[in-house]
Enzyme design. Structure first.
Site, PDB file in Angstrom:
ATOM      1  N   ALA A  47       0.856  -1.194   0.000  1.00 28.71           N
ATOM      2  CA  ALA A  47       0.000   0.000   0.000  1.00 28.71           C
ATOM      3  C   ALA A  47       0.888   1.238   0.000  1.00 28.71           C
ATOM      4  CB  ALA A  47      -0.906  -0.013   1.219  1.00 28.71           C
ATOM      5  N   GLU A 116      -6.709  12.425  -1.809  1.00 24.43           N
ATOM      6  CA  GLU A 116      -6.856  11.348  -2.790  1.00 24.43           C
ATOM      7  C   GLU A 116      -8.246  11.405  -3.409  1.00 24.43           C
ATOM      8  OE1 GLU A 116      -5.604   7.484  -1.581  1.00 24.43           O
ATOM      9  OE2 GLU A 116      -3.565   8.120  -1.121  1.00 24.43           O
ATOM     10  N   HIS A 244      -7.259  -0.742 -10.323  1.00 23.94           N
ATOM     11  CA  HIS A 244      -6.601   0.538 -10.085  1.00 23.94           C
ATOM     12  C   HIS A 244      -6.311   1.180 -11.432  1.00 23.94           C
ATOM     13  CE1 HIS A 244      -3.942   3.622  -8.522  1.00 23.94           C
ATOM     14  NE2 HIS A 244      -4.318   3.277  -7.311  1.00 23.94           N
ATOM     15  N   ARG A 291     -12.257   5.417  -8.441  1.00 23.75           N
ATOM     16  CA  ARG A 291     -11.358   4.548  -9.202  1.00 23.75           C
ATOM     17  C   ARG A 291     -12.042   3.832 -10.358  1.00 23.75           C
ATOM     18  NH1 ARG A 291      -7.772   1.721  -4.372  1.00 23.75           N
ATOM     19  NH2 ARG A 291      -6.431   3.520  -3.987  1.00 23.75           N
ATOM     20  N   HIS A 353      -6.754  -4.712  -8.674  1.00 24.88           N
ATOM     21  CA  HIS A 353      -6.130  -4.134  -7.481  1.00 24.88           C
ATOM     22  C   HIS A 353      -6.724  -4.622  -6.168  1.00 24.88           C
ATOM     23  CE1 HIS A 353      -3.911  -1.225  -5.148  1.00 24.88           C
ATOM     24  NE2 HIS A 353      -5.012  -0.639  -4.701  1.00 24.88           N
ATOM     25  N   ARG A 388     -14.309   0.558  -3.741  1.00 21.39           N
ATOM     26  CA  ARG A 388     -13.632   1.018  -2.523  1.00 21.39           C
ATOM     27  C   ARG A 388     -13.115   2.442  -2.659  1.00 21.39           C
ATOM     28  NH1 ARG A 388      -8.379   1.095  -0.656  1.00 21.39           N
ATOM     29  NH2 ARG A 388      -7.500  -0.160  -2.332  1.00 21.39           N
ATOM     30  N   LEU A 394      -6.603  -0.213   4.529  1.00 20.79           N
ATOM     31  CA  LEU A 394      -5.735  -0.409   5.688  1.00 20.79           C
ATOM     32  C   LEU A 394      -6.494  -0.128   6.983  1.00 20.79           C
ATOM     33  CD1 LEU A 394      -2.361   1.200   4.490  1.00 20.79           C
ATOM     34  CD2 LEU A 394      -2.879  -1.226   4.751  1.00 20.79           C
TER      35      LEU A 394
END
Length: 535
Positions: A47, A116, A244, A291, A353, A388, A394
């Protein structure tokens, strides 16, 4: 044979967090196994971008809203709220205080918050562009200091030990399916051992290696998902495999992740002739769209115009001296591939991903099989829905690792080990009559077939014809591989191949069943226009 109170299969952030929390009770016995020789090797290690938390201008409500928006209507509001409320305090308690993770700070000692895609606030904490590596190094170091945690490397779980399936008692069939541990293949000894446990936790990571192009490491074969499915656990949302948008497209470095944080810091996607195109697909978010939208936009550009890749430009958006400081690993890897990202754009392509679905679990990480928990990417908590949100995986591993550990701690008592089945109740692994060595050429060839079928037919853009072809080919291959498996000696590669075809078929069947486009499951022939299609 090994007896332990808690068996944890996998030692990424989810498994390591659970082990650390359980180890706080000095009387508890915890065994962690990993198929890798290096204890740091896991999906978590790779990650880059960071881990989500909350800045002073943020709130649990805002973070929950962003998670639900990215999930395209398929995220569990309850799970999203748990993550948003409990995650940031746990990050401080476990990662900062217990594991000593040195998140990046400015000259005044204040945390640096990254931006992000699809986040309405700057809320990403990072350690350069190697956040996963830093977190795993800290967690493993903390685990090594726990005398009641035994870590076993080079140990590949073969199958879960469940009753009634493995029970010698014919009356066990009338009782609920219950997990009592796992059969574990010792890669050094080339033997299989029984690990009996009062509670078993699957923390085996993802399944990206069932695709030809992936950002995942070699161990991401879907091992835990396949074992859980064979044991009878409920699997949900398997069709939602996230691609991804930006993996490096350079010889010798294929699949290397170019973090979402590059676009978060201003990076812009360009066609090979220099045309910015994301505004055509997402006028509001542009290059910071979710994404699934960005990955399909790149795929559409490549397919429509015949491009072999597109470009990601950070060189003209960020001072040259700041790029190696913010993205040291990306800068070094690209430089080795002959690309100076301070001067030129980065060639990128989409790659498999993250698996948003998995083993269904509740708010405490419990699966539908008694005494079996699932954590991290192998599980489906409902947080990620159909797509996601960046840097939430994480934190999900951290939160559910702690929650599952807390539930196990509250459930176990001093009589737990005495309730384990005796060795006489669980048959040893039977490899009698197996003389053929597993042919590595067959393993590699079959794995490549799986990867090609999944990439072309169950990839970014799907249809009934493609998915039906995939199911037919994978069913045939499943039969061939099962015969191969039952007539050959065990190896880690053969175990992984068997799991990979099982999981590939699961994903393909789920994708064929779901005729509606939503999030990262995009059907050209969608039965409804509902959901987040956009392209």
């Amino acid at each position: 044979m090994v007896k332990t109170e808690v068996l944890i299969i996998g030692c990424g952030i989810a498994g390591a967090t659970a082990a650390l929390q359980l180890a706080l009770d000095p009387g508890r016995q915890i065994t962690v196994i990993t198929r890798a020789s290096d204890l740091h090797e896991s999906n978590s290690r790779y990650a880059q971008g960071g881990i989500v938390s909350r800045n002073s201008d943020d709130s649990a409500e805002l973070l929950t809203a962003d998670i639900l928006a990215a999930g395209a209507g398929a995220s569990s509001p309850i799970a999203a709220r748990i993550l948003a409320e409990e995650g940031p305090p746990l990050l401080e308690e476990i990662l900062v205080r217990m594991a000593g993770i040195p998140f990046d700070r400015d000259a005044d000692g204040q945390l640096i918050w990254g931006q992000e895609a699809a986040h309405s606030r700057r809320r990403i904490l990072h350690v350069g562009d190697g956040t996963g590596q830093a977190i795993i190094s800290g967690l493993i170091a903390a685990l090594r200091r726990c005398p009641n945690v035994t870590i076993v490397p080079d140990a590949t779980a073969v199958d879960l030990i469940t009753f009634p399936h493995h029970s010698r008692d014919p009356l066990a069939v009338y009782r609920p399916i219950t997990c009592h541990g796992a059969y574990v293949f010792n890669r050094r000894e080339v033997t299989v051992h029984r690990y009996l446990s009062a509670a078993t936790m699957l923390a085996t990571g993802g399944l990206g290696r069932i695709y030809r192009n992936t950002t995942n490491p070699p161990g991401a074969r879907g091992d835990g998902l396949a074992m859980a499915q064979r044991a009878g656990a409920r699997i949900i949302n398997a069709e939602y495999v996230q691609f991804h948008p930006t993996a490096l497209a350079a010889p010798g470095a294929e699949g290397f992740l170019i973090s979402e944080a590059v676009r978060g810091e201003g990076g812009v996607l360009l066609s090979p002739d220099g045309r910015a195109f994301m505004a055509d697909y997402s006028p509001e978010w542009k290059d910071l769209a979710p994404r699934d939208v960005v990955a399909r936009a790149i795929h559409h550009e490549m397919e429509t115009h015949g491009y072999s890749h597109v470009l990601l430009d950070i060189a003209s958006r960020m001072p040259a001296h700041a790029i190696p400081a913010r993205f040291p690993n990306i800068y070094a890897t690209c430089l080795q591939a002959g690309i100076d990202i301070t001067r030129e754009p980065i060639p990128v392509v989409p790659a498999a991903h993250y698996s948003c679905g998995g083993v269904w679990v509740d708010e405490r990480g419990r699966s539908t099989i008694e005494n079996l928990y699932a954590l991290g990417e192998v599980s489906c908590t409902g947080v990620h829905g159909a797509n996601r949100l960046a840097s939430t995986s994480l934190l999900e591993g951290l939160v559910w690792g702690q929650r599952a550990a807390q539930h196990i701690e509250n459930s176990l008592n001093c009589a737990a080990l005495s309730r384990l089945p005796s060795p006489a109740d669980v048959p040893p692994w039977d490899s009698s009559g197996l003389v053929a060595e597993p042919d590595p050429a067959l393993i590699q060839g079959d794995m490549q077939t799986i990867q090609n079928v999944m990439w072309h037919y169950v990839g970014l853009v799907r249809s009934a014809d493609r998915l039906s072809r995939a199911v037919r080919e994978l069913r045939h291959l499943w039969n061939e591989i099962e015969t191969f498996y039952h007539t050959s000696k065990l190896s880690d590669g053969l175990i992984g191949l068997r799991n990979a075809v099982e999981v590939a078929l699961t994903v393909a069947l789920a994708a064929r069943h779901n005729r509606q486009s939503r999030g990262c499951h995009y059907r050209q022939d969608a039965a409804s226009g509902k959901g987040n299609g956009l392209i």
